[in-house]
Scaffold this active site. Structure first.
Site, PDB file in Angstrom:
ATOM      1  N   LYS A 239       0.843  -1.191   0.000  1.00  0.00           N
ATOM      2  CA  LYS A 239       0.000   0.000   0.000  1.00  0.00           C
ATOM      3  C   LYS A 239       0.880   1.243   0.000  1.00  0.00           C
ATOM      4  O   LYS A 239       1.918   1.251   0.658  1.00  0.00           O
ATOM      5  CB  LYS A 239      -0.867   0.036   1.269  1.00  0.00           C
ATOM      6  CG  LYS A 239      -2.038  -0.905   1.298  1.00  0.00           C
ATOM      7  CD  LYS A 239      -2.821  -0.723   2.602  1.00  0.00           C
ATOM      8  CE  LYS A 239      -3.944  -1.740   2.751  1.00  0.00           C
ATOM      9  NZ  LYS A 239      -5.027  -1.602   1.768  1.00  0.00           N
ATOM     10  N   ARG A 313     -10.186 -11.420   2.232  1.00  0.00           N
ATOM     11  CA  ARG A 313     -11.082 -12.465   1.726  1.00  0.00           C
ATOM     12  C   ARG A 313     -10.405 -13.833   1.765  1.00  0.00           C
ATOM     13  O   ARG A 313     -11.076 -14.851   1.854  1.00  0.00           O
ATOM     14  CB  ARG A 313     -11.566 -12.087   0.320  1.00  0.00           C
ATOM     15  CG  ARG A 313     -10.505 -12.093  -0.732  1.00  0.00           C
ATOM     16  CD  ARG A 313     -10.923 -11.306  -1.972  1.00  0.00           C
ATOM     17  NE  ARG A 313     -10.952  -9.858  -1.722  1.00  0.00           N
ATOM     18  CZ  ARG A 313     -11.373  -8.954  -2.603  1.00  0.00           C
ATOM     19  NH1 ARG A 313     -11.823  -9.346  -3.782  1.00  0.00           N
ATOM     20  NH2 ARG A 313     -11.378  -7.668  -2.315  1.00  0.00           N
TER      21      ARG A 313
HETATM   22  N1  BES Z   1      -8.065  -3.699   4.499  1.00  0.00           N
HETATM   23  C1  BES Z   1      -8.252  -3.345   3.141  1.00  0.00           C
HETATM   24  C2  BES Z   1      -9.574  -2.648   2.890  1.00  0.00           C
HETATM   25  C3  BES Z   1      -9.771  -1.286   3.460  1.00  0.00           C
HETATM   26  C4  BES Z   1      -9.023  -0.210   3.025  1.00  0.00           C
HETATM   27  C5  BES Z   1     -10.770  -1.078   4.376  1.00  0.00           C
HETATM   28  C6  BES Z   1      -9.259   1.030   3.535  1.00  0.00           C
HETATM   29  C7  BES Z   1     -11.015   0.160   4.870  1.00  0.00           C
HETATM   30  C8  BES Z   1     -10.238   1.216   4.452  1.00  0.00           C
HETATM   31  C9  BES Z   1      -8.224  -4.577   2.258  1.00  0.00           C
HETATM   32  O1  BES Z   1      -7.392  -5.587   2.677  1.00  0.00           O
HETATM   33  C10 BES Z   1      -7.790  -4.134   0.914  1.00  0.00           C
HETATM   34  O2  BES Z   1      -6.687  -3.691   0.803  1.00  0.00           O
HETATM   35  N2  BES Z   1      -8.667  -4.231  -0.056  1.00  0.00           N
HETATM   36  C11 BES Z   1      -8.388  -3.810  -1.388  1.00  0.00           C
HETATM   37  C12 BES Z   1      -8.838  -4.901  -2.315  1.00  0.00           C
HETATM   38  C13 BES Z   1      -8.409  -4.710  -3.740  1.00  0.00           C
HETATM   39  C14 BES Z   1      -6.906  -4.845  -3.839  1.00  0.00           C
HETATM   40  C15 BES Z   1      -9.095  -5.734  -4.593  1.00  0.00           C
HETATM   41  C16 BES Z   1      -9.140  -2.521  -1.645  1.00  0.00           C
HETATM   42  O3  BES Z   1     -10.284  -2.395  -1.197  1.00  0.00           O
HETATM   43  O4  BES Z   1      -8.577  -1.630  -2.274  1.00  0.00           O
HETATM   44 MN    MN Z   2      -5.416  -5.383   2.031  1.00  0.00          MN
END
Ligand code: BES
Ligand code: MN
Ligand code: ZN
Length: 461
Positions: A239, A313
């Site tokens: 990230k 997931r």
């Molecule tokens: N933990 C994050 C989701 C998240 C981000 C929740 C910011 C609340 C605030 C999750 O693990 C994630 O990174 N999801 C990605 C999925 C994508 C790569 C398909 C997302 O939502 O960008």
């Molecule tokens: Mn994530």
């Protein structure tokens, strides 16, 4: 932490809680000096406002405003902010509010007592409330305690809330309520039985694990599954700093199911509860799982990794597969799963999915009663093809990113095939700026709605 109400005293001060529309009549009915004081101070019942009525010595009473009907729709827990402004003392409520509206304000009072003081001394609200009559006070206290547990767990940074500390928190809860708890942690057993939990968690120096808690011997079977990603760096698909900043809260689903478990056990509800938490840190190392890896899963489905940041997931899928082996009446997952959910509904609402339409009605009703708003999202079958890529059964991160919360939910649903009733919450778990009863920081979402809906959902009184 002052969670509980105080016993009645002879000297408690009246705290009048007034709708704006009630203020004129209220003032007219006061002794002349009090009426003139209220008018001189311009008290008109504006939402969250208050006015202290002096006595010969000290305080005679306090009046506080709830504003208009419109304000009640816009603002939850007005009394929470009033509490923070009150001088030290013991108060009793005087109000025409009843039922759920009164309950909401009284819960707000309790929620205002939350202070996260693990790392620095913080002021604790000094005003105490005599338990109002006509409400289920024990229930409100159990709810507040569960919510405080959730907040503490989320607010604790990853340095002090890794997989083992999350396990310790679950163990502490289990001990308090005589629940059974076990953990799968051995590298070999995880790799064998929960391959995706292992794959996501193995790059961290802090070992991944699956926490499994059971409580209750009779009644319908409820299984709660919470995402316990203690920190989400994104893995090799790292990230950017701005997105990583809040990722200590990525165990918000686990924190919320533990808070809900606290409520259920404290209230001794007639059900069989199981709580499953895949606890991992999504970290970066030479043994990290990679984009284009294909993972085996507990259920046997293979998953192609297209983004290591779609890790929630994966760990949930293995936990859900286990939950699904157990003929539960209802499986519920809670997870800070997607940024898309936050983009869709913002930080206040809990988006949820159900496989059984009538469960949505029960939940929406519970949400209303509990002042814990939810919004239904669709398990939209036509999007199933988005999670079916080329060479594996499933794709963890569909290209294009359309309908990100829905495709994540559809992914999870693939792992629940023997249990007809499955409900999933894609929550935010964080209050970005302070609101009444909800300071900036970790916050439970959906737990109170679910608690209120449980009798309907599981068919007990
Ligand atoms: N933990 C994050 C989701 C998240 C981000 C929740 C910011 C609340 C605030 C999750 O693990 C994630 O990174 N999801 C990605 C999925 C994508 C790569 C398909 C997302 O939502 O960008
Ligand atoms: Mn994530
Ligand atoms: Zn995550």
């Amino acid at each position: 932490m002052p969670i509980f109400f105080t016993d009645p005293t002879d000297t408690s001060l009246p705290l009048y809680l007034l709708m704006q529309s009630e203020v004129d009549d209220f003032i007219a009915a006061q002794p002349k000096r009090a009426a003139s004081w209220l008018n001189a101070n311009g008290f008109s019942g504006v939402v969250g406002s208050h006015c202290i009525l002096p006595a010969e010595q000290g305080i005679a009473a306090v009046v506080a405003g709830l504003g208009t009907d419109q304000d009640l729709k816009r603002t939850r827990f007005t009394l929470a902010d009033v509490r923070l402004k009150l001088p030290e003392g013991t108060y009793h409520l005087v109000t025409t509010l009843t039922g759920a509206a009164l309950e909401q304000q009284v819960l707000g009072w309790l929620l205002a007592g939350y202070v996260f003081d693990r790392y620095a001394k913080k002021a604790v609200p000094k005003a105490q409330l005599v338990a109002p009559s006509g409400l289920d006070i024990q229930r409100l206290e159990a709810i507040a305690q569960g919510e405080f547990l959730t907040r503490d767990l989320i607010n604790t940074p990853a340095s002090d809330m890794g997989p083992s500390e999350l396990e310790a928190a679950a163990t502490k809860l289990a001990t308090e309520f005589d629940a059974q708890i076990s953990t799968v942690q051995s590298d070999a057993l995880l790799a064998e039985n929960f391959p995706m939990i292992h794959a996501v968690g193995r790059a961290s120096s802090r070992a991944p694990r699956l926490i499994d808690m059971r409580w209750g011997t009779q009644g319908p079977k409820l299984t709660l599954v919470g995402k316990g990603v203690c920190f989400d760096t994104g893995g090799l698909n790292l990230k950017p700093g701005s997105s990583m900043g809040l990722m200590k809260k990525d165990m918000g689903g686990a924190a919320t199911v533990l808070g809900l478990a606290h409520m259920i056990m404290a209230l001794d509800l007639p059900l069989q509860l199981r709580v499953l938490i895949p606890a991992v840190e999504n970290s970066v190392s030479s043994n990290a799982f990679r984009p284009q890896d294909i993972l085996q899963s507990r259920k046997g489905l293979t998953v192609e990794i297209n983004n290591t940041d779609a890790e929630g997931r994966l760990v949930l899928a293995d936990a859900l597969a286990l939950a699904d082996e157990d003929d539960a009446d209802l499986i519920v997952s809670m997870a800070t799963l997607t940024g898309a959910a936050r983009a869709a509904v913002g930080p206040d609402l809990s988006p949820f999915y159900v496989t059984e339409a009538s469960d949505a009605f029960a939940l929406v009703k519970g949400a209303e009663a509990a002042s814990d708003p939810v919004w239904q999202m669709p398990f939209w079958d036509p999007y199933e093809k988005l999670i079916e890529p080329g060479i594996a059964d499933l794709d963890n991160a569909p290209a294009g990113g359309m309908a990100g919360s829905i495709t994540a939910a559809l992914f999870l649903r693939r792992f629940v095939t023997n249990t007809p009733r499955y409900m999933h919450f894609d929550i935010y778990g964080w209050c970005p700026s302070a609101l009444p009863g909800r300071p900036k920081g970790g916050v439970g979402m959906g737990a109170r709605a679910l608690l209120a809906a449980l009798p309907d959902l599981l068919g007990y009184e």
